[in-house]
Design a protein around this motif. Structure first.
Motif, PDB file in Angstrom:
ATOM      1  N   UNK A 266      -2.247  -8.584  10.032  1.00 42.58           N
ATOM      2  CA  UNK A 266      -3.364  -8.028  10.804  1.00 42.58           C
ATOM      3  C   UNK A 266      -4.118  -9.145  11.507  1.00 42.58           C
ATOM      4  N   UNK A 267      -4.331 -10.248  10.816  1.00 44.48           N
ATOM      5  CA  UNK A 267      -5.024 -11.388  11.409  1.00 44.48           C
ATOM      6  C   UNK A 267      -4.267 -11.932  12.614  1.00 44.48           C
ATOM      7  N   UNK A 268      -2.919 -11.950  12.524  1.00 46.17           N
ATOM      8  CA  UNK A 268      -2.088 -12.476  13.603  1.00 46.17           C
ATOM      9  C   UNK A 268      -1.811 -11.444  14.692  1.00 46.17           C
ATOM     10  N   UNK A 269      -2.158 -10.187  14.461  1.00 43.19           N
ATOM     11  CA  UNK A 269      -1.822  -9.135  15.409  1.00 43.19           C
ATOM     12  C   UNK A 269      -0.345  -8.839  15.456  1.00 43.19           C
ATOM     13  N   UNK A 270       0.307  -8.935  14.300  1.00 40.00           N
ATOM     14  CA  UNK A 270       1.762  -8.792  14.202  1.00 40.00           C
ATOM     15  C   UNK A 270       2.104  -7.486  13.477  1.00 40.00           C
ATOM     16  N   UNK A 271       3.023  -6.679  14.017  1.00 35.97           N
ATOM     17  CA  UNK A 271       3.477  -5.489  13.285  1.00 35.97           C
ATOM     18  C   UNK A 271       4.349  -5.889  12.113  1.00 35.97           C
ATOM     19  N   UNK A 272       4.416  -5.042  11.093  1.00 35.56           N
ATOM     20  CA  UNK A 272       5.276  -5.345   9.957  1.00 35.56           C
ATOM     21  C   UNK A 272       5.874  -4.062   9.402  1.00 35.56           C
ATOM     22  N   UNK A 273       6.930  -4.217   8.591  1.00 32.78           N
ATOM     23  CA  UNK A 273       7.707  -3.102   8.058  1.00 32.78           C
ATOM     24  C   UNK A 273       7.953  -3.325   6.568  1.00 32.78           C
ATOM     25  N   UNK A 274       8.500  -2.323   5.914  1.00 28.92           N
ATOM     26  CA  UNK A 274       8.806  -2.428   4.489  1.00 28.92           C
ATOM     27  C   UNK A 274      10.289  -2.162   4.251  1.00 28.92           C
ATOM     28  N   UNK A 275      10.881  -2.994   3.378  1.00 33.35           N
ATOM     29  CA  UNK A 275      12.269  -2.804   2.975  1.00 33.35           C
ATOM     30  C   UNK A 275      12.336  -2.481   1.487  1.00 33.35           C
TER      31      UNK A 275
ATOM     32  N   UNK B  49      14.158   6.564   3.518  1.00 39.57           N
ATOM     33  CA  UNK B  49      12.796   6.559   4.087  1.00 39.57           C
ATOM     34  C   UNK B  49      12.327   5.162   4.476  1.00 39.57           C
ATOM     35  N   UNK B  50      13.180   4.153   4.297  1.00 38.14           N
ATOM     36  CA  UNK B  50      12.816   2.785   4.671  1.00 38.14           C
ATOM     37  C   UNK B  50      13.919   2.226   5.562  1.00 38.14           C
ATOM     38  N   UNK B  51      13.683   2.236   6.857  1.00 32.33           N
ATOM     39  CA  UNK B  51      14.671   1.809   7.841  1.00 32.33           C
ATOM     40  C   UNK B  51      14.094   0.708   8.729  1.00 32.33           C
ATOM     41  N   UNK B  52      14.055  -0.537   8.250  1.00 33.10           N
ATOM     42  CA  UNK B  52      13.553  -1.617   9.104  1.00 33.10           C
ATOM     43  C   UNK B  52      14.414  -1.771  10.361  1.00 33.10           C
TER      44      UNK B  52
ATOM     45  N   UNK C  56       8.116  -8.682  10.974  1.00 30.37           N
ATOM     46  CA  UNK C  56       8.644  -9.085   9.661  1.00 30.37           C
ATOM     47  C   UNK C  56       8.594  -7.941   8.657  1.00 30.37           C
ATOM     48  N   UNK C  57       9.452  -8.049   7.642  1.00 30.97           N
ATOM     49  CA  UNK C  57       9.535  -7.008   6.623  1.00 30.97           C
ATOM     50  C   UNK C  57       8.942  -7.495   5.304  1.00 30.97           C
ATOM     51  N   UNK C  58       8.288  -6.571   4.610  1.00 26.92           N
ATOM     52  CA  UNK C  58       7.837  -6.788   3.239  1.00 26.92           C
ATOM     53  C   UNK C  58       8.932  -6.247   2.334  1.00 26.92           C
ATOM     54  N   UNK C  59       9.444  -7.075   1.421  1.00 25.05           N
ATOM     55  CA  UNK C  59      10.546  -6.672   0.545  1.00 25.05           C
ATOM     56  C   UNK C  59       9.994  -6.267  -0.814  1.00 25.05           C
TER      57      UNK C  59
END
Length: 432
Positions: A364-373, A330-333, A339-342
């Protein structure tokens, strides 16, 4: 998750130049320091008395750098915002007695450093870089950035089992590179290196040298949306952290409520236990001296550390299309997904729920998408400088990074957008 921001190809072009200029940890910190000098930072010596003046400062020690910017109005108990990274990569390192060979081949004796993928060093044109230590106690950087060495693979005709059964390499017997023909002569390699460095060989009393691939980083793919190159684990993060710190230092001081810091350590790939590793006292000593230089007490130091947050930035695993079963289902970066949160509940990564909130706010402040590993439960989870930093200094630490393929290969692969997205998220974090 925010929508992606515009990709700036210039940042990734600059990363490629940074990688080429940094074939060893010693070169990496020298390159980072030069860029910070251009941004107005100045080097301070550990043996000198420090003052509490505002502005950018940095300390160099071997393959490590700690840099920080003190804004106008900072108090002795102003907390720090730290980007942590490491300068070393898995590779081959030259032994103390380097001259070896057999059967008319001249070779260089090397040790395997860290968890490198040995097969990726085979049949690759290699240069030689690092530093030499001189009799007077100084060091000289060396970068022989041309084809000099090669670890030759055995022909398939002499190992018919290599393809069906997999290549088997002995770390001692099979990884010694060749660099010429003829009789082995003691002192040959260092004599050659001395000539390249412009010093007398008799003045060289020690060395920290390592082969490196001379092939330049390059864009890859139909739309050039990928980046292939060496040492992205973890110079990608060092470069992003340097760029973010320089950018933050150029902003009005009124935007800074914390003291932004870059801490890039050596020896992460073999446990961080050295005077330049994250498990050593370097970071804590620098932060404490900064507090005390601004007239602070131990109480101020405790207050500053209690409000400090560190983003430990290191590369992580993108989902591999040929080995998807090795990843958590369920976690596919994905590359170019930000960037990913580990996360690891056994604290192989230092992230907790509060840390997740800090990282999410920065993105959110930078307007950057992020993911979870998260690692597959059936696979052992790697670790970083994150848990070490949290435990050693009592600092809230969050593990993040960029998702890549071919980690620990001599040549790794990432998305061409992700370095820029990471740098933007780090800059937002440092200004919070």
């Amino acid at each position: 998750m925010s929508s992606p921001i515009r990709f700036d190809r210039g940042h990734t072009d600059d990363l490629m130049a940074f990688l080429m200029a940094s074939p060893s940890p010693y070169h990496a910190v020298a390159t980072a320091a030069a860029r910070l000098e251009e941004a107005g930072f100045r080097q301070v010596e550990e043996t000198d008395a420090w003052d509490g003046s505002k502005g950018g400062k940095y300390v160099l020690r071997g393959g490590a750098i700690v840099a920080w910017y003190v804004p106008e109005g900072a108090t002795a108990h102003t907390p720090f915002r730290i980007v942590g990274a490491h300068t070393d990569s898995p590779n081959l390192r030259v032994k103390p007695l380097p001259d070896t060979g057999a059967h008319g081949w001249r070779q260089v004796a090397v040790e395997v450093y860290g968890g490198t993928l040995l097969n990726t060093w085979l049949d690759r044109d290699l240069g030689l870089a690092g530093r030499v230590s001189l009799r007077d106690g100084t060091h000289r950087l060396v970068n022989i950035d041309r084809p000099l060495l090669r670890v030759p693979q055995l022909a398939v005709h002499l190992d018919r089992s290599a393809n069906p059964d997999g290549l088997k390499l002995d770390r001692q017997k099979h990884m010694q590179p060749i660099w010429g023909l003829g009789e082995v002569r003691e002192g040959d390699l260092i004599d050659f290196v001395a000539g390249e460095a412009g010093v007398d060989a008799a003045e060289i009393t020690g060395w920290d040298l390592m082969p490196h691939p001379v092939e330049a980083p390059s864009y890859l793919g139909r739309d050039r949306e990928l980046l292939a190159g060496p040492r992205m684990d973890n110079l990608l993060s060092v470069h992003a952290g340097t760029a973010a710190l320089a950018a933050v230092a150029a902003r009005p001081d009124a935007e800074l409520s914390c003291i932004p810091v870059l801490a890039a350590f050596d020896h992460e790939e073999n446990g961080s236990q050295s005077d330049t590793g994250a498990d050593g006292p370097l970071l804590g000593t620098v932060l404490e001296r900064s507090v005390f230089a601004r007239g602070g007490s131990y109480e101020d130091r405790a207050r500053a550390f209690a409000g400090t947050v560190c983003l430990s930035s290191d590369t992580g695993h993108a989902v591999h299309p040929n080995y998807a079963e090795r990843h958590d289902p369920t976690h596919h970066p994905v590359v170019n997904g930000g960037p990913i949160l580990k996360v690891n509940v056994n604290m192989r990564y230092a992230t907790d729920g509060g840390g997740r909130a800090v990282f999410a706010a920065a993105c959110e402040k930078a307007g950057v998408p992020w993911q979870t590993f998260v690692s597959n439960n059936s696979m052992p989870c790697g670790t970083t400088i994150g848990p070490i930093t949290a435990a050693r200094h009592g600092i809230r630490t969050v593990d993040i990074g960029v998702a890549i393929l071919s980690m620990h290969s001599a040549r790794e692969l990432c998305g061409a957008d992700d370095p820029y997205l990471l740098a933007n998220s780090l800059a937002a974090f440092l200004t919070d």
